[in-house]
Every structure is written in C-alpha cells, then in structure tokens.
Design a protein around this motif. Structure first.
Motif, PDB file in Angstrom:
ATOM      1  N   THR A  83      -3.529   4.509   9.744  1.00 17.30           N
ATOM      2  CA  THR A  83      -4.013   4.126   8.414  1.00 17.30           C
ATOM      3  C   THR A  83      -5.505   4.400   8.298  1.00 17.30           C
ATOM      4  N   ARG A 135      -5.124  -7.614   7.383  1.00 24.45           N
ATOM      5  CA  ARG A 135      -5.648  -6.285   7.057  1.00 24.45           C
ATOM      6  C   ARG A 135      -7.158  -6.107   7.329  1.00 24.45           C
ATOM      7  N   PHE A 186      -2.412   2.062   0.331  1.00 19.02           N
ATOM      8  CA  PHE A 186      -2.265   1.936   1.783  1.00 19.02           C
ATOM      9  C   PHE A 186      -1.573   0.612   2.084  1.00 19.02           C
ATOM     10  N   TRP A 205      -2.214   0.893  12.550  1.00 24.00           N
ATOM     11  CA  TRP A 205      -3.511   0.696  11.886  1.00 24.00           C
ATOM     12  C   TRP A 205      -4.473   1.848  12.196  1.00 24.00           C
ATOM     13  N   SER A 208       0.158  -2.099   7.540  1.00 19.76           N
ATOM     14  CA  SER A 208       0.598  -1.410   8.749  1.00 19.76           C
ATOM     15  C   SER A 208       0.870  -2.451   9.826  1.00 19.76           C
ATOM     16  N   LEU A 217       4.060   4.043  11.539  1.00 15.79           N
ATOM     17  CA  LEU A 217       3.031   3.101  11.102  1.00 15.79           C
ATOM     18  C   LEU A 217       2.129   2.683  12.256  1.00 15.79           C
TER      19      LEU A 217
END
Length: 385
Positions: A361, A25, A173, A358, A176, A356
C-alpha cells in the motif's frame, strides 16, 4: 538519524488519534514511511499549566511521536497558533527542507500554517463529520484542505465515491493487513488469562466500541443465545453506560495491545463485525476485516459497503443485518468449522490476502506522491518561463 542526512526528507503527520490508541491505518503507514524518511506523528495537544513545548518520543522503530503541550487559557484559534509555532520551530531546528505534510484531521490544519511543505497529502480514512460530537467547523476545514492538498487518499471505495468529485487527484486505498502478525493465531497460542475461563463457542469483536457498534444487535444475540459467549475487546468511547449491551454472556475485557490480539483470536470460534448501519458507518472500511481473515477465524458482518465488496461478494465473509439472520450466519460459521468447506473458504481468503500488505500500500502511495511532485515541478517550471 544519520541515514536521512543526505536528503533531509521528512514527513509531519497531523492525526486525531493518539499513537497508543487502537493500532490501525495511521500507525501502519507511518511505520512504512519512516523506513525512508524522518516521520513526526503529531498528536492532539495536551493542555495545562505549563510553558508551550513539544514532547517527542520514538516508537515503532523510528517514528517520532510529537505531543504539543500548550498552556491553558487561550481560545481554540490561539491554541492552534501556538502549536503551529512549535511545529515551525521543529522544522527549522531539524532542517526539514523536503517536507511532506500528511493530514488525517482537517480540524488540525491550522497548526501547519507556518510550514512550507513540498507536498500536502490528505489521507481521508473516515467521514469524520458524520461521527457523534463532530465539530461543525469540520466540513469547511475539509474544503480548505481539499484546496491545499496535492493528493487525496481515501480509506475505502465508498469514501472514494463520495470524495472523488472534490479534488482532481483522489485515490482509494482500502485497509490492508500485516498477515504474518495475525497468522500467529493459527499457531496454537496460549489462551489469555482473562479469556481462558470463558466457555465455548466464543464470538469475538475487537475495536473501538462507539456509535458505530450495533448495541441492539449484540443485546438481542446474547439474549437469544445464552449458550454463546460474546467477547468484546477495546475502549468504550462516546457511549453512556446505559447504552452498552449487558448480559451474563457478554464479556468486556478492555483494550488490548496490537501484539496481544492474535492470542485472543486464536481462541475465538467466530469473529464479529456488528456495525450499526448509520451515518457514522456509511463510509467505513474496517481494518479488522483482513485481520480476522488472516487469523483464520470465520467472519460475520453487518452490511457495510466496503465489507460486502469485495469480501461478501467473494463469499469470504458472511453478511447479515437483522438479529435472526445474523444469528443464522453465526450458526452456519460454527457448523462449518470442521468441514472441508471451511478449509476451502480459508484457502480463498488466503489467496485474496496474498495481494495485500501495508508495505505494498505504501509503495503504491509513494508512486502517486512522486507523480504529484512531478506535477508541481512542471507547474513551477511553466510559471517561470
């Protein structure tokens, strides 16, 4: 850095994970952040017989990893104060005026003491206080961070449920995925040299092997199924040798880079998430869940809240806890491999993963960050009236 010179927008990230550790992440989000601002990813200090200084290198395109080198011989508070001075010098030297402070570890909050961030974000990716060897100061430091933060993100829904009452602006969150990267596993990549000699079927896991890993489960599975090969990729952390599962069909292949993972996944028959159910796993939201699915490998997991919902409830991942049930779930996954049901399950997984990424996100996070800036500006304006 010319493309940032008009705004001086910058982000300083305080992380408990080294950039070159397991890629997850923090690295994904900081690469996204660096598309529009200068990003300094501050690792934990290195201590030795040297003068205090920051070692800065560029990674991931434009993320700057800053490692504080601090002279030994000082207590923790003084060492953090010396790190704080280095970061203050960096902010002054680089003219970091519009600064976002992004925090992963509350323990390092004191190193930001001399900074004057326009926005403070706590990205709470795990309940670190529940991990083995967590320092007792962690919980009070987190309370301090809650008071200071303008915005709190959590790494999953279970963690959001635990934190939402502690700050007025907490948003979940979950993990992803970089779909194209893991989809390479479906394209017939060569079997890596250290894995190629192993027989089939192969049941694999990658990630940190620590107190969250159910050693008893893997031990029992390997004993019951000597015809299955268990491939374990990743660093062993905080576990003694005596705690590790050992058998002729358990293979520790060490830590692999993010770039290497699709090649290993391409030659697995089942991807495993054998997490122990304990304090350390109560709030986790494993990044590998969507990564395994994007690679096109059937997944079997123990009953982790953020895996059960949504992946288990949508029948994208098989869920089992006891060794006999977990074995049966793996058998079912193996039996389904060449059946129409497998293609149908993968199609549903792909449909879920389509929402999905990143980048998505980060875009949603940025919207909330801009709203938080607006709230601060309105407060300041009201105070000036």
């Amino acid at each position: 850095m010319d493309h940032y010179s008009d705004t001086n927008a910058a982000l300083i990230c305080l992380s408990h994970l080294r950039w070159d550790f397991v890629f997850q992440r923090p690295q994904h989000l900081m690469i996204q952040a660096a598309l529009t601002r200068r990003v300094y990813y501050v690792e934990l200090p290195m201590f030795g017989d040297w003068d205090d200084h920051l070692d800065i290198r560029t990674v991931g395109g434009s993320v700057q990893v800053a490692v504080p080198y601090i002279r030994t011989g000082f207590d923790a508070a003084e060492s953090q104060a010396r790190t704080a001075a280095l970061l203050a010098e960096l902010a002054e030297r680089e003219h970091l005026r519009d600064l976002t402070l992004w925090v992963y570890t509350p323990m390092e909050l004191p190193v930001a003491a001399q900074l004057r961030p326009a926005l403070t974000v706590y990205d709470c990716m795990d309940e670190l206080a529940n991990f083995r060897f967590a320092p007792p100061e962690l919980r009070p430091r987190e309370q301090q961070l809650f008071r200071q933060a303008d915005l709190v993100f959590t790494g999953g829904h279970r963690l959001w449920e635990a934190k939402r009452g502690q700050h007025p602006h907490v948003y979940p969150f979950p993990s992803s995925v970089e779909k194209a990267h893991f989809a390479q596993a479906r394209a017939g990549l060569n079997d890596p040299a250290d894995q190629a000699p192993l027989g089939r079927p192969r049941l694999g896991f990658y990630g940190v092997i620590d107190e969250r890993f159910d050693t008893a489960l893997i031990t029992e599975l390997a004993r019951c199924r000597p015809d299955w090969e268990f491939v374990l990729l990743g660093p062993v952390v905080k576990l003694e040798e005596s705690e590790l599962p050992r058998a002729a069909n358990i293979h520790y292949l060490g830590m692999k880079s993010y770039a290497e993972l699709p090649a290993y996944l391409a030659h697995w028959d089942v991807a495993l998430m054998p997490f122990a159910r304990n304090e350390a796993t109560e709030f986790i939201s494993p990044t590998k869940t969507p990564e395994y699915l994007a690679a096109g490998v059937p997944v079997v997991s123990t009953e982790i809240r953020d895996v059960v919902r949504p992946y288990g409830e949508q029948d994208l991942v098989r869920i089992a806890n006891r060794a006999d049930d977990f074995e049966a779930a793996c058998e079912a996954a193996l039996a389904e491999r060449h059946q129409p049901e497998s293609r149908e399950r993968q199609a549903r997984a792909d449909a879920y993963l389509a929402g999905l990424s990143w980048s998505q996100t980060w875009a949603e996070m940025e919207t909330l960050m801009n709203e938080a800036r607006g709230r601060k500006a309105a407060k300041t304006e009201a105070a000036d009236d």
